[in-house]
Design a protein around this motif. Structure first.
Motif, PDB file in Angstrom:
ATOM      1  N   HIS A 143       0.829  -1.331   0.000  1.00  0.00           N
ATOM      2  CA  HIS A 143      -0.150   0.060   0.023  1.00  0.00           C
ATOM      3  C   HIS A 143       0.912   1.074   0.035  1.00  0.00           C
ATOM      4  O   HIS A 143       2.144   1.086   0.235  1.00  0.00           O
ATOM      5  CB  HIS A 143      -0.945  -0.140   1.111  1.00  0.00           C
ATOM      6  CG  HIS A 143      -0.482  -0.182   2.679  1.00  0.00           C
ATOM      7  ND1 HIS A 143      -1.138   0.008   3.776  1.00  0.00           N
ATOM      8  CD2 HIS A 143       0.972  -0.498   2.932  1.00  0.00           C
ATOM      9  CE1 HIS A 143      -0.217  -0.378   4.684  1.00  0.00           C
ATOM     10  NE2 HIS A 143       0.815  -0.455   4.177  1.00  0.00           N
ATOM     11  N   SER A 158       0.896   3.486   2.217  1.00  0.00           N
ATOM     12  CA  SER A 158       0.853   4.159   3.505  1.00  0.00           C
ATOM     13  C   SER A 158       2.356   4.301   3.982  1.00  0.00           C
ATOM     14  O   SER A 158       2.545   5.288   4.909  1.00  0.00           O
ATOM     15  CB  SER A 158       0.043   2.949   4.417  1.00  0.00           C
ATOM     16  OG  SER A 158      -1.345   3.275   4.436  1.00  0.00           O
ATOM     17  N   ARG A 190      -0.144  -6.562  -4.485  1.00  0.00           N
ATOM     18  CA  ARG A 190      -0.587  -7.608  -3.498  1.00  0.00           C
ATOM     19  C   ARG A 190      -0.555  -8.855  -4.147  1.00  0.00           C
ATOM     20  O   ARG A 190      -1.185  -9.200  -5.233  1.00  0.00           O
ATOM     21  CB  ARG A 190      -1.972  -7.238  -3.026  1.00  0.00           C
ATOM     22  CG  ARG A 190      -1.801  -5.893  -2.422  1.00  0.00           C
ATOM     23  CD  ARG A 190      -3.325  -5.562  -1.403  1.00  0.00           C
ATOM     24  NE  ARG A 190      -3.020  -3.988  -1.047  1.00  0.00           N
ATOM     25  CZ  ARG A 190      -3.903  -3.529  -0.580  1.00  0.00           C
ATOM     26  NH1 ARG A 190      -4.961  -4.135  -0.570  1.00  0.00           N
ATOM     27  NH2 ARG A 190      -4.032  -2.408  -0.048  1.00  0.00           N
ATOM     28  N   GLU A 197      -7.174  -6.201  -8.546  1.00  0.00           N
ATOM     29  CA  GLU A 197      -5.915  -6.452  -9.100  1.00  0.00           C
ATOM     30  C   GLU A 197      -4.723  -6.872  -8.150  1.00  0.00           C
ATOM     31  O   GLU A 197      -4.999  -6.451  -7.135  1.00  0.00           O
ATOM     32  CB  GLU A 197      -5.623  -5.356 -10.214  1.00  0.00           C
ATOM     33  CG  GLU A 197      -5.919  -5.506 -11.382  1.00  0.00           C
ATOM     34  CD  GLU A 197      -5.236  -6.622 -12.232  1.00  0.00           C
ATOM     35  OE1 GLU A 197      -4.298  -7.316 -11.587  1.00  0.00           O
ATOM     36  OE2 GLU A 197      -5.427  -7.042 -13.335  1.00  0.00           O
ATOM     37  N   GLU A 231     -16.354   0.692  -2.585  1.00  0.00           N
ATOM     38  CA  GLU A 231     -15.491   1.301  -1.576  1.00  0.00           C
ATOM     39  C   GLU A 231     -14.358   1.905  -2.380  1.00  0.00           C
ATOM     40  O   GLU A 231     -13.790   1.376  -3.438  1.00  0.00           O
ATOM     41  CB  GLU A 231     -14.871   0.008  -0.672  1.00  0.00           C
ATOM     42  CG  GLU A 231     -13.734   0.410   0.228  1.00  0.00           C
ATOM     43  CD  GLU A 231     -12.935  -0.573   0.312  1.00  0.00           C
ATOM     44  OE1 GLU A 231     -13.442  -1.704   0.813  1.00  0.00           O
ATOM     45  OE2 GLU A 231     -11.797  -0.709   0.213  1.00  0.00           O
TER      46      GLU A 231
END
Ligand code: FA5
Length: 353
Positions: A180, A182, A210, A219, A295
């Protein structure tokens, strides 16, 4: 006298025939051949030389007149040749110009225009909106340390939350492909926070990876945009206000978004942000898992441990962070019903944007 007029006649005939032939010459090659026939080439004698050979067989007193006449013919032919040469050159130039001429009234050949990938377009649009809300754009690396991706985000080794992101590892211990964006929070706080003494507002776009099951919504390689804002009095209301304003600028004034309580180890409290997609077709049902909502981001208030890892004192500073997926956003924006189109490199798909 008769011998004399005969040789003169030969010269006259030669001259007349040569001039007549010259008039039909239209190319430089033909002109050169004409010249060779009359005046000779390296390999052969010319017709004029052959006519001049008659001089030797004439009576002495007739020779000057014949020689004079032969010279006149020669000069006349050379002059005619020169004039013709100019005409032929002009004609050849005309031909070259008209055969290469461009008809400006013809329709042009279509130029193939390159274009930006829809993900890049969406990424840039999202970044531009956040730039308009006062965020700086910053890039952080795709290959990350386990520390930045997990540990400093409040997920020590063996933390069960690590299972939320199935990871691609490298052969280098402690080095992974970021799951991610982050980890960019840590980098941004450390790079711009002036040792925990300055507020920051940053967005970080980029690819994440991922080890996941690929489906119409998911994906194993996709983009995210991380956002982080740190200040003295930032609350969850600022997060809601910022994201609501983003949704308006992105999807229009009537866009509907909602916040659902969620869990991320690096935010407290945590939410997920959905945008309304619709429930008209079976496909809508599939994409939105039957809810009508898609989302688009995870978000929350930066966890005190993460603030501390970024150099800030959580007693004095607070902040919000979010991570959104532009492919999901583009799906909503352009009505794309399968995320796998993005990386299939099918021009029929890409050319629509
Ligand atoms: C995260 O990745 C968190 N880092 C987000 C975050 C950041 C939370 C900051 C709090 C604070 P999540 O795994 O839910 O969360 O992914 C975030 C967004 O990425 C999702 O909302 C979705 O828009 C997009 N996304 C997630 N997985 C995929 C996937 N497989 N394919 C395409 N987009 C995806």
């Amino acid at each position: 006298m008769s011998e004399m007029s005969e040789t003169h006649d030969q010269l006259n005939t030669l001259e007349a025939a040569a001039l007549a032939e010259l008039n039909t010459v239209t190319s430089a090659d033909a002109l050169q051949a004409w010249y060779g026939r009359l005046f000779g080439t390296k390999r052969s004698k010319g017709a004029l030389d052959e006519a001049m050979a008659a001089l030797g067989s004439l009576p002495r007193e007739a020779r000057p007149a014949f020689g004079k006449r032969a010279n006149e013919v020669k000069q006349a032919l050379l002059a005619a040749h020169e004039a013709r040469q100019v005409a032929v050159r002009e004609a050849e130039l005309d031909r070259a110009l008209s055969s290469g001429a461009i008809d400006v009234t013809l329709p042009g050949a279509p130029v193939q225009r390159g274009r930006l990938h829809p993900s890049t377009q969406t990424l840039r649009r999202i970044c531009a909106i956040f730039a308009g809300l006062g965020f700086e754009v910053y890039r952080s690396p795709d290959v990350e340390t386990d520390a930045n991706n997990f540990e400093l985000l409040n997920m020590p080794e063996e933390h069960p939350a690590r299972d939320m992101w199935d990871t691609f590892y490298t052969t280098q211990p402690g080095v992974i492909l970021r799951t991610h964006t982050s980890p960019g929070q840590i980098r941004a706080m450390r790079a711009f926070g002036k040792g925990g003494s300055a507020p920051i507002r940053v967005v970080l776009p980029g690819m994440v990876y991922r080890y996941e099951q690929v489906t119409a919504r998911s994906e194993m390689q996709f983009n995210q945009i991380e956002g982080i804002a740190i200040g003295r009095h930032i609350t969850l209301a600022d997060l809601k206000g910022t994201m609501t304003e983003f949704a308006r600028r992105m999807y229009g004034d009537d866009a509907r978004i909602r916040f659902r309580g969620s869990y991320f180890p690096f935010t407290e409290p945590s939410v997920e942000i959905d945008v309304y997609w619709g429930l008209a077709t079976e496909r809508d049902r599939m994409i939105t898992k039957g809810t009508g909502w898609l989302e688009i981001a995870g978000a929350g208030m930066v966890h005190p441990t993460v603030l501390r890892n970024g150099g800030y004192d959580p007693a004095q500073w607070s902040g919000f962070a979010f991570g959104m997926g532009p492919e999901r956003t583009a799906m909503k924006l352009y009505g794309i019903n399968d995320i796998r189109h993005f990386w299939a490199n099918d021009l029929r798909f890409l050319e629509q944007f």
